[in-house]
Design a protein around this motif. Structure first.
Motif, short mmCIF file in Angstrom:
data_model
loop_
_atom_site.label_atom_id
_atom_site.label_comp_id
_atom_site.label_asym_id
_atom_site.label_seq_id
_atom_site.Cartn_x
_atom_site.Cartn_y
_atom_site.Cartn_z
N ILE A 46 4.03 9.79 -6.33
CA ILE A 46 3.52 8.90 -5.29
C ILE A 46 2.63 9.66 -4.31
CG2 ILE A 46 4.16 7.36 -3.40
CD1 ILE A 46 6.84 6.91 -4.90
N CYS A 47 3.10 10.82 -3.89
CA CYS A 47 2.38 11.57 -2.84
C CYS A 47 1.15 12.31 -3.35
CB CYS A 47 3.34 12.56 -2.18
SG CYS A 47 4.70 11.75 -1.33
N ARG A 51 -0.76 7.32 -4.01
CA ARG A 51 -0.49 5.93 -4.41
C ARG A 51 0.61 5.42 -3.48
NH1 ARG A 51 1.40 1.35 -5.88
NH2 ARG A 51 0.95 0.48 -7.91
N LEU A 52 0.23 5.08 -2.24
CA LEU A 52 1.18 4.82 -1.17
C LEU A 52 1.33 3.34 -0.84
CD1 LEU A 52 0.05 7.78 1.08
CD2 LEU A 52 2.09 7.68 -0.36
N TRP A 53 1.13 2.47 -1.81
CA TRP A 53 1.25 1.04 -1.57
C TRP A 53 1.77 0.37 -2.83
CZ3 TRP A 53 -3.12 3.75 -2.52
CH2 TRP A 53 -3.81 3.41 -3.67
N LEU A 54 2.24 -0.84 -2.66
CA LEU A 54 2.64 -1.68 -3.79
C LEU A 54 1.56 -2.72 -3.99
CD1 LEU A 54 6.42 -2.21 -2.99
CD2 LEU A 54 5.42 -0.64 -4.65
N ARG A 73 5.44 -2.74 2.49
CA ARG A 73 4.95 -2.39 1.15
C ARG A 73 3.95 -1.24 1.18
NH1 ARG A 73 5.45 -6.25 -2.56
NH2 ARG A 73 3.30 -6.10 -3.25
N MET A 74 4.02 -0.45 2.24
CA MET A 74 3.16 0.72 2.39
C MET A 74 4.07 1.91 2.69
SD MET A 74 -0.05 -0.25 2.17
CE MET A 74 -1.04 0.96 3.00
#
Length: 170
Positions: A46-47, A51-54, A73-74
């Protein structure tokens, strides 16, 4: 000859959200678990790519995902890293970041019996009954001699299998 750092039921190799989930689930089921991650933090899937959102319609499917992304969702890298550390600590999973699985251990019958890791402390062994390879390149599986086919460049056709839930378009 290599000092034994841990003797556990399950060793999980990788620092992704999936690796953390696998380690926590094994611990919840009563296993003694050790996780080692190559980066100096957890949540690299993720980090690292940020990619820090849905996506729209994408919902967190676990307590850990909900903790990382929250109601908005963030996420922030610090939130992801903190929540993954917290999940492992709450599950009683021992872990070490900034180390690499460099080899596999085998018993006298040739069966897998753990991994060798390298860190700032040098090379150490982790004896384990089960090895979970949660690396993105299947590094431990390759070290164990798993068969792989070489990648041949060219056009590819991909299919997506959804287990549970509705098929989404892309």
């Amino acid at each position: 000859e290599i000092p034994v750092a841990r003797d556990v039921d399950v060793v999980v190799v990788g620092g992704s959200g999936a690796a953390v989930e696998a380690a926590c689930e094994a611990a919840r089921r009563g296993a003694r678990v050790f996780l080692l991650a190559p980066r100096p933090y957890l949540g690299d899937d993720i980090c690292s790519p940020l990619r820090l959102w849905l996506e729209q319609g994408e919902e967190p499917k676990s307590k850990l995902a909900l903790a990382c992304f929250g109601p908005h969702r963030m996420a922030t890298p610090l939130t992801v890293k903190t929540q993954m550390d917290k999940a492992l600590l709450e599950a009683g999973v021992h872990y070490l970041t900034g180390c690499y699985a460099t080899d596999v251990l085998r018993d006298k019958q040739g069966r897998l019996a753990g991994i060798v890791m390298a860190s700032r402390s040098g090379r150490q062994a982790v004896r384990a009954k089960v090895i979970v390879d949660a690396t993105c390149q299947a590094l431990v599986a390759r070290q164990a001699g798993a068969a792989f086919r070489p990648f041949l460049p060219g056009p590819r056709t991909f299919t997506r299998v959804v287990v549970g839930g509705e098929m989404r378009g892309a």
